[in-house]
Scaffold this motif. Sequence first.
Motif, PDB file in Angstrom:
ATOM      1  N   LEU A   1       0.805  -1.221   0.000  1.00  0.00           N
ATOM      2  CA  LEU A   1       0.000   0.000   0.000  1.00  0.00           C
ATOM      3  C   LEU A   1       0.842   1.278   0.000  1.00  0.00           C
ATOM      4  CD1 LEU A   1      -2.751  -1.139   2.526  1.00  0.00           C
ATOM      5  CD2 LEU A   1      -3.018  -0.816   0.051  1.00  0.00           C
ATOM      6  N   SER A   2       2.151   1.126  -0.122  1.00  0.00           N
ATOM      7  CA  SER A   2       3.021   2.305  -0.190  1.00  0.00           C
ATOM      8  C   SER A   2       3.879   2.213  -1.446  1.00  0.00           C
ATOM      9  CB  SER A   2       3.862   2.411   1.089  1.00  0.00           C
ATOM     10  OG  SER A   2       4.639   1.241   1.278  1.00  0.00           O
TER      11      SER A   2
ATOM     12  N   ALA B   1       0.260   8.847   0.849  1.00  0.00           N
ATOM     13  CA  ALA B   1       0.890   8.762   2.167  1.00  0.00           C
ATOM     14  C   ALA B   1       0.137   7.756   3.024  1.00  0.00           C
ATOM     15  CB  ALA B   1       0.909  10.122   2.851  1.00  0.00           C
ATOM     16  N   VAL B   2       0.884   7.062   3.893  1.00  0.00           N
ATOM     17  CA  VAL B   2       0.308   6.107   4.835  1.00  0.00           C
ATOM     18  C   VAL B   2       0.823   6.450   6.225  1.00  0.00           C
ATOM     19  CG1 VAL B   2       0.034   3.676   5.460  1.00  0.00           C
ATOM     20  CG2 VAL B   2       0.363   4.313   3.048  1.00  0.00           C
TER      21      VAL B   2
ATOM     22  N   LEU C   1      -3.118   3.097   8.664  1.00  0.00           N
ATOM     23  CA  LEU C   1      -2.938   1.656   8.840  1.00  0.00           C
ATOM     24  C   LEU C   1      -2.684   1.388  10.319  1.00  0.00           C
ATOM     25  CD1 LEU C   1      -1.027  -0.787   6.541  1.00  0.00           C
ATOM     26  CD2 LEU C   1      -0.853  -0.985   9.023  1.00  0.00           C
ATOM     27  N   VAL C   2      -3.542   0.578  10.925  1.00  0.00           N
ATOM     28  CA  VAL C   2      -3.504   0.352  12.370  1.00  0.00           C
ATOM     29  C   VAL C   2      -3.301  -1.133  12.657  1.00  0.00           C
ATOM     30  CG1 VAL C   2      -4.762   0.576  14.538  1.00  0.00           C
ATOM     31  CG2 VAL C   2      -5.051   2.304  12.739  1.00  0.00           C
ATOM     32  N   ASP C   3      -2.270  -1.427  13.441  1.00  0.00           N
ATOM     33  CA  ASP C   3      -2.001  -2.788  13.885  1.00  0.00           C
ATOM     34  C   ASP C   3      -2.766  -3.016  15.190  1.00  0.00           C
ATOM     35  OD1 ASP C   3      -1.023  -5.157  14.875  1.00  0.00           O
ATOM     36  OD2 ASP C   3       1.090  -4.684  14.532  1.00  0.00           O
TER      37      ASP C   3
ATOM     38  N   VAL D   1      -9.173   3.514   6.190  1.00  0.00           N
ATOM     39  CA  VAL D   1      -8.502   2.836   7.299  1.00  0.00           C
ATOM     40  C   VAL D   1      -8.296   1.369   6.937  1.00  0.00           C
ATOM     41  CG1 VAL D   1      -8.677   2.081   9.704  1.00  0.00           C
ATOM     42  CG2 VAL D   1      -9.431   4.380   9.063  1.00  0.00           C
ATOM     43  N   VAL D   2      -7.076   0.881   7.178  1.00  0.00           N
ATOM     44  CA  VAL D   2      -6.757  -0.540   7.024  1.00  0.00           C
ATOM     45  C   VAL D   2      -6.276  -1.051   8.375  1.00  0.00           C
ATOM     46  CG1 VAL D   2      -5.178  -2.213   5.962  1.00  0.00           C
ATOM     47  CG2 VAL D   2      -6.235  -0.421   4.571  1.00  0.00           C
TER      48      VAL D   2
END
Length: 381
Positions: free
Chosen positions: A115-116, A166-167, A198-200, A227-228
Amino acid sequence: MTRTGLSPLAWLADVEQQRREAGLRRVLRVRQPVGAELDLASNDYLGLSQHPAVLDGGVEALRTWGAGAGGSRLVTGNTELHEEFEAELARFTGAESALVFSSGYTANLGALVALSGPGSLIVSDALSHASLVDACRLSRARVTVAPHCDVAAVERALADRAEDRAVVVTESVFSTDGALAPLRELHDVCRRHGALLLVDEAHGIGVRGTGGQGLLYETGLAGAPDVVMTTTLSKALGAQGGVVLGPEAVRGHLIDAARPFIFDTGLAPAAVGAALAALRVLIAEPYRAATVLRRAAELTRICEVPEEPTSAVVSVILGEPDVAVAAAAACLDRGVRVGCFRPPSVPAGTSRLRLTARASLTDDEMDLARAVLTEVLASAR
């Protein structure tokens, strides 16, 4: 100059000696069977790794589908079980779709790199997990490391960028101290600057949110189109594997572009079956998430940690590595296993015991924890 007489691995002896002198040499220790000692170190937050229904789910999948997936999911490794689990987890977390990877580590690598890429910017929290750090390095994107939970620094990085894409990368619950990320504020910044968040959620699922649906769900960001989420199946769900959740377009892109998905053997069916059974237990018994936080609060009081816990993690900072190692060993000698975090996992001078609460802890086990931790910490501080 000839070097034929030198071993190409001779330098390892010097490195090992330096680590020993710094108190940073690591060794593998064999864990005893479940029940032989009180476990306050694992990430089995809901106590589901030994739940009868979870064990049965793994065994049934093993007998039905075999010991291994047999190939990548694009070849022979995709089963009905994989897709059934993906659909149920997506519904539970409020996401549009999900894609299972062989581990949480590969899920983070696959998602962030795909995704980047060149010509994009990644803004990563300074305390992001090693898998996210490695993904940043592999991405070939420009990477800015923002101070821990510094929303203003993230906004400056996004505002000053020349890149179109941007991520912003963060954990929802940080693994070493259990602190929560300011997800709503980060998302607002991402929205203003056209960035993906992007959230872990490795340490959020099963603990935060109503019935353990995660911090994204709790903050109203579940299913947002920008949001991923990534998570692991090896913590609250007590199994093994990783997942990326988000818009259906993201799932399709990862199937085409995520190298850890394309070229890795699919997650073993037994792990998928166990994770699916664990998810169903959590859905049927949503009280488990609140129980984890209640037990974490008890551990916090026992260890005299001033901050109220916001997750399953209780961090007891002792300072130098040798002090933390000795305290962990003393606990184990008394029948209680605790985690011990030293640099580079944590900053220098903050070596610590990392305790993890479990929903399945009994009152008798808490009494043992109180007796052992009180004695050991009195000597360590």
